[in-house]
Design a protein around this motif. Structure first.
Motif, short mmCIF file in Angstrom:
data_model
loop_
_atom_site.label_atom_id
_atom_site.label_comp_id
_atom_site.label_asym_id
_atom_site.label_seq_id
_atom_site.Cartn_x
_atom_site.Cartn_y
_atom_site.Cartn_z
N SER A 171 -40.73 58.32 -17.11
CA SER A 171 -39.88 57.37 -16.40
C SER A 171 -40.21 55.95 -16.84
CB SER A 171 -40.10 57.52 -14.89
OG SER A 171 -39.74 56.34 -14.20
N GLU A 172 -39.19 55.14 -17.09
CA GLU A 172 -39.42 53.74 -17.43
C GLU A 172 -39.91 52.95 -16.22
OE1 GLU A 172 -39.45 52.28 -20.46
OE2 GLU A 172 -39.12 54.31 -21.19
N LEU A 173 -39.51 53.37 -15.03
CA LEU A 173 -40.04 52.73 -13.82
C LEU A 173 -41.55 52.94 -13.74
CD1 LEU A 173 -39.90 51.30 -11.10
CD2 LEU A 173 -39.10 53.45 -10.08
N GLY B 96 -35.89 37.09 -10.12
CA GLY B 96 -35.46 37.76 -8.90
C GLY B 96 -34.23 38.64 -9.05
N LEU B 97 -34.05 39.28 -10.21
CA LEU B 97 -32.91 40.16 -10.42
C LEU B 97 -33.16 41.52 -9.77
CD1 LEU B 97 -32.50 38.00 -12.76
CD2 LEU B 97 -31.32 39.85 -13.98
N GLU B 98 -32.09 42.17 -9.37
CA GLU B 98 -32.15 43.60 -9.06
C GLU B 98 -32.26 44.32 -10.41
OE1 GLU B 98 -32.04 45.51 -6.24
OE2 GLU B 98 -32.08 43.77 -4.88
N ILE B 99 -33.26 45.19 -10.56
CA ILE B 99 -33.54 45.82 -11.85
C ILE B 99 -33.32 47.32 -11.75
CG2 ILE B 99 -35.32 46.25 -13.60
CD1 ILE B 99 -36.68 43.64 -12.64
N LEU B 100 -32.46 47.85 -12.61
CA LEU B 100 -32.20 49.28 -12.67
C LEU B 100 -32.60 49.81 -14.04
CD1 LEU B 100 -30.94 51.92 -11.52
CD2 LEU B 100 -28.75 51.16 -12.50
N PHE B 101 -33.49 50.80 -14.08
CA PHE B 101 -33.87 51.45 -15.33
C PHE B 101 -33.03 52.70 -15.56
CE2 PHE B 101 -38.02 49.25 -14.64
CZ PHE B 101 -38.12 48.64 -15.88
N TYR B 102 -32.75 52.95 -16.84
CA TYR B 102 -32.11 54.20 -17.26
C TYR B 102 -32.94 54.77 -18.39
CZ TYR B 102 -28.83 57.36 -19.58
OH TYR B 102 -28.23 58.45 -20.16
N SER B 103 -33.54 55.95 -18.17
CA SER B 103 -34.47 56.54 -19.14
C SER B 103 -33.84 57.61 -20.02
CB SER B 103 -35.69 57.13 -18.41
OG SER B 103 -36.43 56.13 -17.76
N PRO C 160 -36.39 51.61 -24.04
CA PRO C 160 -37.79 51.76 -23.63
C PRO C 160 -38.55 50.44 -23.56
CG PRO C 160 -37.23 53.32 -25.38
CD PRO C 160 -36.10 52.34 -25.29
N LEU C 161 -39.44 50.32 -22.59
CA LEU C 161 -40.34 49.17 -22.49
C LEU C 161 -41.36 49.15 -23.62
CD1 LEU C 161 -40.92 49.17 -18.63
CD2 LEU C 161 -39.64 47.47 -19.94
N TYR C 162 -41.38 50.18 -24.40
CA TYR C 162 -42.19 50.24 -25.62
C TYR C 162 -41.88 49.06 -26.54
CZ TYR C 162 -43.34 52.06 -30.31
OH TYR C 162 -43.80 52.22 -31.59
N HIS C 163 -40.67 48.51 -26.42
CA HIS C 163 -40.25 47.40 -27.27
C HIS C 163 -40.54 46.06 -26.60
CE1 HIS C 163 -38.19 49.98 -30.13
NE2 HIS C 163 -37.78 50.66 -29.09
N SER C 164 -41.09 45.15 -27.36
CA SER C 164 -41.41 43.82 -26.84
C SER C 164 -40.17 43.11 -26.33
CB SER C 164 -42.10 42.99 -27.93
OG SER C 164 -42.47 41.73 -27.45
N ALA C 165 -39.04 43.27 -27.03
CA ALA C 165 -37.80 42.61 -26.61
C ALA C 165 -37.37 43.08 -25.23
CB ALA C 165 -36.69 42.88 -27.62
N VAL C 166 -37.58 44.36 -24.93
CA VAL C 166 -37.20 44.91 -23.64
C VAL C 166 -38.22 44.52 -22.58
CG1 VAL C 166 -36.61 47.03 -22.40
CG2 VAL C 166 -36.09 46.83 -24.85
N LEU C 167 -39.50 44.63 -22.93
CA LEU C 167 -40.55 44.34 -21.96
C LEU C 167 -40.54 42.87 -21.54
CD1 LEU C 167 -43.03 45.01 -20.32
CD2 LEU C 167 -44.41 44.86 -22.39
N SER C 168 -40.58 41.96 -22.50
CA SER C 168 -40.64 40.53 -22.17
C SER C 168 -39.26 39.95 -21.89
CB SER C 168 -41.30 39.75 -23.31
OG SER C 168 -42.65 40.13 -23.47
N GLY C 169 -38.33 40.20 -22.81
CA GLY C 169 -37.02 39.55 -22.73
C GLY C 169 -36.12 40.07 -21.63
N SER D 236 -35.58 49.92 -9.58
CA SER D 236 -35.19 51.30 -9.26
C SER D 236 -34.85 52.10 -10.50
CB SER D 236 -33.99 51.30 -8.30
OG SER D 236 -32.89 50.62 -8.86
N GLU D 237 -34.88 53.41 -10.32
CA GLU D 237 -34.46 54.35 -11.35
C GLU D 237 -34.13 55.67 -10.67
OE1 GLU D 237 -35.98 56.50 -15.47
OE2 GLU D 237 -37.27 55.06 -14.48
#
Length: 456
Positions: free
Chosen positions: A52-54, A184-191, A166-175, A19-20
């Motif tokens: 949006s990061e979502l 199975g985490l609930e995922i919340l984006f903040y852009s 940002p998902l632009y970063h490999s650490a954020v995208l993969s890690g 979500s976002e």
């Protein structure tokens, strides 16, 4: 391979959400959307530029489902940087959310050069000057890293993660994102831009238990943690050298959290090493041990292994190491030697096998024959309670050689106060020749301080 793995894991938790703001999709709906949108993706490469990061996440997953190369970009790095990426990679299409819905736009940027072994991702470096490098990551690179992270990062389906970079970063995208999908985490984006009060509000409102970011980000957030009832349970620190003093502040502010100190770089998909939470209190400045399938060594300028506690360049080996830099065989050859990635980071291993990162090789300042590591200066000065943030950098003069410059944000009335502090805390060869009091230290889109050498 990668999409099949992600899809299988996501469908184990079909009712979990991504979500976002007011937008929300279940994992099951996300899988269906990605597979449907993938039917439009018939070219070999797509850039991704979303507000949006979502939306960015959906675009990336769609590229995985279509088995095409994705090139993530971010508005946070500005129009010029995005144009440089397009000029570098020449993707024929951009996936964007301008107008409110995800759609594909045709762009005339030149000819994309496909490979026989096409990368799943081309992650471009976030340098603020010059042309970015396009790091090509295969499905095997990404999947290897996700499986390695799973061996130490103790997340589960009871956790909620806030992704604020940002998902632009490999650490954020993969890690953060891809790994959270598999657990199975609930995922919340903040852009939005970094704002500690807003983040504290989101953490409390959504009962966030997991968050990752730079030490600087968490140090700022720590000022609001108790009064805003920010009660994180699992934290991963990365992206900057961590001082013992900053680690202490973060420990005190988030006393109920397991704190992981991790290290990586885009060329390694990205994770290389981690410090287990149980060791963080004794060795907070260490980035720990290599991941399960990763080999590391610290070498001298001739590529020979260094002794314990001797600083040298860190080399990394494993199935997580990139294919190379897009369309740059010479630059690729320079950093990939006999299967080893020459990271360009200066580091050492202690007697217990713990890894410590000193700085980037290019950031090191040599003054009167002495090696100066900017991050060490910053760590020492930040021990003074008046210092909120500090950036040390190199100044090069063709007549006088290299020297130290400082930018400081803090409670100082005059530069003379800072100079007196430097004389008290630093040896003569580390004394700055230029000091500037600033309201903010320049940072990139992920909150990491921007460090440059200046030439006079």
């Amino acid at each position: 391979m990668l999409w099949d793995y992600l899809k299988e894991k996501m469908l184990l938790y079909p009712q979990k959400h991504i979500s976002e703001c007011n937008a929300k999709l279940t994992f099951e709906e996300t899988v269906v959307f990605a597979q449907e949108f993938a039917k439009q993706l018939t070219a070999s490469c797509y850039a991704i530029l979303c507000q949006s990061e979502l939306a960015t996440a959906l675009a990336i997953l769609s590229c995985f489902a279509a088995n095409v190369t994705a090139v993530p970009m971010s508005y946070k790095y500005g129009e010029t940087h995005c144009k440089r990426i397009l000029q570098k990679i020449h993707p024929p299409f951009i996936i964007t959310d301008i107008g409110g819905e995800l759609h594909v736009v045709d762009v005339d940027t030149g000819e994309f050069v496909p490979r026989q072994d096409p990368p799943s991702l081309i992650m471009c470096t976030s340098g603020t000057t010059g042309m970015p490098k396009g790091v090509m990551l295969s499905e095997e690179n990404i999947l290897t890293n996700i499986l390695d992270i799973d061996k130490y990062f103790q997340l589960n389906s009871q956790d909620q993660i806030l992704i604020a970079r940002p998902l632009y970063h490999s650490a954020v995208l993969s890690g953060e994102f891809l790994f959270s999908l598999t657990k199975g985490l609930e995922i919340l984006f903040y852009s939005g831009d970094f704002h500690p009060l807003e983040l504290s509000k989101l953490i409390k409102q959504h009962k966030i238990t997991v968050m990752c970011g730079t030490p600087t980000m968490f140090q700022i957030l720590s000022r609001f943690s108790k009064e805003k009832n920010v009660n994180l349970k699992k934290i991963a620190l990365s992206g900057e050298c961590l001082s013992a003093d900053t680690a202490k502040h973060i420990q005190q502010a988030f006393s109920d959290a397991k704190i992981y100190h991790v290290y990586g770089l885009t060329e390694a998909s990205p994770r290389v090493s981690y410090l287990p939470p149980e060791l963080f209190y004794k060795h907070p400045t260490s980035v720990g041990f290599p991941l399960r399938s990763v080999e590391i060594k610290v070498v001298d300028k001739n590529g020979r292994p260094q002794c314990v506690n001797r600083v040298g360049e860190l080399w990394v080996k494993g199935k997580n190491i990139m294919l190379g830099y897009y369309n740059e065989p010479e630059r690729t050859q320079a950093v990939l030697q006999d299967g080893w990635l020459c990271t360009g980071d200066l580091a050492f291993l202690d007697q217990n096998g713990l890894l410590y990162i000193k700085c980037r090789k290019d950031d090191m300042i040599i003054r009167a024959g002495m090696n100066i590591y900017p991050q060490e200066i910053e760590m020492i000065l930040k021990e003074d309670p008046r210092v909120e943030e500090v950036l040390a950098y190199g100044i090069y003069n063709k007549f006088s050689g290299e020297a130290v410059g400082l930018q400081i944000k803090g409670k100082f009335n005059h530069i003379d106060d800072i100079l007196r502090l430097c004389k008290e805390k630093l040896p003569p060869y580390e004394q700055p020749v230029k000091v500037k009091i600033v309201e903010e230290i320049p940072k990139n889109g992920s909150g990491k301080m921007i460090r440059r050498k200046y030439y006079e």
